[in-house]
Scaffold this active site. Structure first.
Site, PDB file in Angstrom:
ATOM      1  N   LYS A   2       1.375  -0.909  -0.199  1.00 19.98           N
ATOM      2  CA  LYS A   2      -0.125  -0.066   0.183  1.00 19.98           C
ATOM      3  C   LYS A   2       0.800   1.298   0.276  1.00 19.98           C
ATOM      4  O   LYS A   2       2.198   1.234   0.730  1.00 19.98           O
ATOM      5  CB  LYS A   2      -1.398  -0.114   1.220  1.00 19.98           C
ATOM      6  CG  LYS A   2      -0.699   0.219   2.441  1.00 19.98           C
ATOM      7  CD  LYS A   2      -0.522   1.696   3.388  1.00 19.98           C
ATOM      8  CE  LYS A   2      -0.944   2.763   3.153  1.00 19.98           C
ATOM      9  NZ  LYS A   2      -0.597   4.188   3.136  1.00 19.98           N
TER      10      LYS A   2
ATOM     11  N   THR B  75       9.521   1.028   1.788  1.00 19.91           N
ATOM     12  CA  THR B  75       8.077   2.094   1.016  1.00 19.91           C
ATOM     13  C   THR B  75       7.329   2.057   2.163  1.00 19.91           C
ATOM     14  O   THR B  75       7.614   1.543   3.521  1.00 19.91           O
ATOM     15  CB  THR B  75       7.204   0.993  -0.439  1.00 19.91           C
ATOM     16  OG1 THR B  75       6.307   1.968  -0.519  1.00 19.91           O
ATOM     17  CG2 THR B  75       6.464  -0.069   0.462  1.00 19.91           C
TER      18      THR B  75
END
Length: 414
Positions: free
Chosen positions: A183, A194
C-alpha cells in the site's frame, strides 16, 4: 465522496494460494466506517523473515517493535491496521504494540516476538488498540489461503486500488512462488522501504539470505521511487519464507558463491515483484495522472546518477510541468543543477519521449517540440538526462503533481 480510481491503476493479478500463508481482514472501526481496516496474515511455524524499515528519525512504534522482533529471524503472524499510524504516541504506542502482539501470539500459539505489526494512517493520534485486539479472534477464525485480495484492500488508506504481484521462481529443479501486497499513495519518498509491503514465498530460506536479497531488491525498486519527497514514519517491507516448498538445501553464508548461483533466479523474480509493487505505488500517487521514468546516464558515479535522478523526480516544478504537458526542459536542467552532484552545463543533454531537446548545454538546432508534446499527453512520460562526465547511470520513477494532491492532503483529517 468516493475518490476516483487512478488512471494508472492496474488490475490485481490472479493470486493462487501460497503454501504456509493464510490471510483475513475485518472492519474494526479504528478510523474508517464501512470498510475493512485490519488484516491478519498467519504463516507456518518455522517461517523465516527479513525486513527493511524507514530511515526516519521519528519512526512509529510498530517500526520499533518490528526491528526488535526481526533479530530472532522468525515469524508466525503479521497484523496490520489502516487509519491510524501509531506514530508520535509515546508510551501508549508501545503499549498498543505489546498488547496486539500478545493477543495475536496467544491465537497463533507462538511468542509475541514472532508477531510483526504495521500501522498506517494519521500521525499523532493514540491508536485505540482495544478495538484492534477485540477484532483478532474473528480474524483468526476467518483465516484462509485465498484471501489475498481482501488483505490487499484491508491495508489501504488514500490508495485508490489494491496492489499485488506474484511470480514463479526456480531453486534448483524446484518451482517456488513469490507473492506480495503493498500500500502507498502519499508520503512516498522511500528510504529503505515503501510505506507498507508484505512479500511471501514458500521457499525454505535462511533469514540472512532473505535479508541480503531484500536489501538489494528494495534499493533497486522502492528506493528509486517517489511521489512527494516525504519519507513516511511507518515504512516497512517484510519478506517471509514459509519453507513449505521442496527443494535442495540452500548453502549457508560460508558458501556464498554456491548460494548465489542457487538463488539467482529467485533473486531476479523477487526483484521483479518488488519493482512491480513500487511502480504500482507511484501509479497511485495522490492525484496522479501520469507516471514518469527518469533515466540518467553519463554521471560521475552510479551513486551520483541516483541522486540526480531523484532530484529530478522530486522537483515540484518538473512534476507540475508533466501534469500540464509542458515540454519545459529548463526545469529538468534546474533540477540537475540543484542536486549537488557533479554536472557541467556545457556537457548536459536532455531528452523526453525518445527525442533529444538539448545537447552539450544548448537546444538542438531545428528542434521540433511537437513529438515531445504528443508524448507528454500520454500516461507514461520518459525523461532522459546525459550528464556527459562519466559512466554512472540510474533510473528513478515518480508521478506528476496535480491539484488532486492538494485536495486529498488538505482534507486528510477531515
Amino acid at each position: 465522496m468516493a475518490t476516483a480510481v487512478s488512471p494508472l491503476a492496474v488490475p490485481l493479478p490472479e493470486l493462487p494460494p501460497l503454501a504456509g500463508v493464510r490471510l483475513s481482514s475485518a472492519a474494526a472501526g479504528i478510523r474508517y466506517q464501512g470498510r475493512t481496516d485490519v488484516v491478519m496474515m498467519e504463516v507456518a511455524a518455522g517461517s523465516t523473515v527479513a525486513g527493511v524499515f524507514t530511515s526516519s528519525k521519528c519512526p512509529g512504534a510498530p517500526v520499533d517493535w518490528c526491528r526488535t522482533a526481526l533479530k530472532a529471524g522468525r515469524a508466525r503472524m503479521v497484523v496490520v491496521n489502516a487509519g491510524n499510524a501509531n506514530v508520535f504516541t509515546g508510551k501508549a504506542g508501545r503499549e498498543a504494540c505489546a498488547a496486539t502482539a500478545a493477543a495475536a501470539a496467544k491465537l497463533a500459539g507462538c511468542q509475541p516476538r514472532q508477531v510483526f505489526i504495521a500501522s498506517t494512517g494519521v500521525i499523532g493520534e493514540v491508536l485505540p488498540h482495544q478495538k484492534l485486539v477485540a477484532a483478532l479472534p474473528a480474524l483468526h477464525q476467518d483465516l484462509a489461503d485465498d484471501n489475498w485480495e481482501a488483505a490487499a484492500r484491508g491495508i489501504l488508506t488514500t490508495d485508490t486500488f489494491p496492489k499485488a504481484s506474484t511470480r514463479l521462481a526456480r531453486i534448483g529443479d524446484a518451482e517456488v512462488r513469490i507473492t506480495g501486497i503493498a500500500k502507498g499513495s502519499g508520503m512516498i519518498a522511500p528510504d529503505m522501504a515503501t510505506m507498507l509491503c508484505f512479500v511471501f514465498t514458500d521457499a525454505k530460506l535462511p533469514a540472512d539470505a532473505l535479508q541480503t536479497m531484500l536489501r538489494k531488491g528494495v534499493d533497486a525498486s522502492f528506493n528509486r521511487t517517489t511521489v512527494d519527497s516525504d519519507t513516511s514514519t511507518s515504512d516497512t517491507v517484510l519478506l517471509i519464507a514459509t519453507g513449505q516448498a521442496k527443494h535442495g538445501r540452500v548453502p549457508g553464508p560460508d558458501g556464498n558463491a554456491a548460494r548465489n548461483r542457487m538463488l539467482a533466479d529467485f533473486a531476479q523474480r523477487l526483484n521483479e515483484v518488488l519493482l512491480d509493487l513500487a511502480l504500482q505505488v507511484t501509479g497511485d500517487g495522490e492525484g496522479a495522472s501520469k507516471r514518469v521514468r527518469i533515466d540518467v546516464t553519463g554521471a560521475a558515479s552510479a551513486r551520483s546518477a541516483k541522486k540526480i535522478a531523484m532530484a529530478v523526480a522530486n522537483s515540484p516544478l518538473v512534476k507540475t510541468a508533466v501534469a500540464g504537458e509542458d515540454a519545459n526542459w529548463g526545469r529538468i536542467v534546474m533540477a540537475v543543477g540543484k542536486s549537488g552532484e557533479p554536472a557541467d552545463r556545457d556537457k548536459l543533454s536532455i531528452g523526453v519521449g525518445g527525442v533529444w531537446m538539448a545537447r552539450d548545454g544548448a537546444v538542438i538546432a531545428d528542434y521540433d517540440e511537437a513529438p515531445v508534446v504528443a508524448h507528454m499527453r500520454g500516461k507514461e512520460v520518459e525523461i532522459a538526462i546525459d550528464i556527459g562526465l562519466g559512466s554512472g547511470k540510474a533510473t528513478a520513477w515518480t508521478c506528476d503533481l496535480t491539484h488532486g494532491y492538494i485536495e486529498i492532503n488538505g482534507s486528510y483529517r477531515s
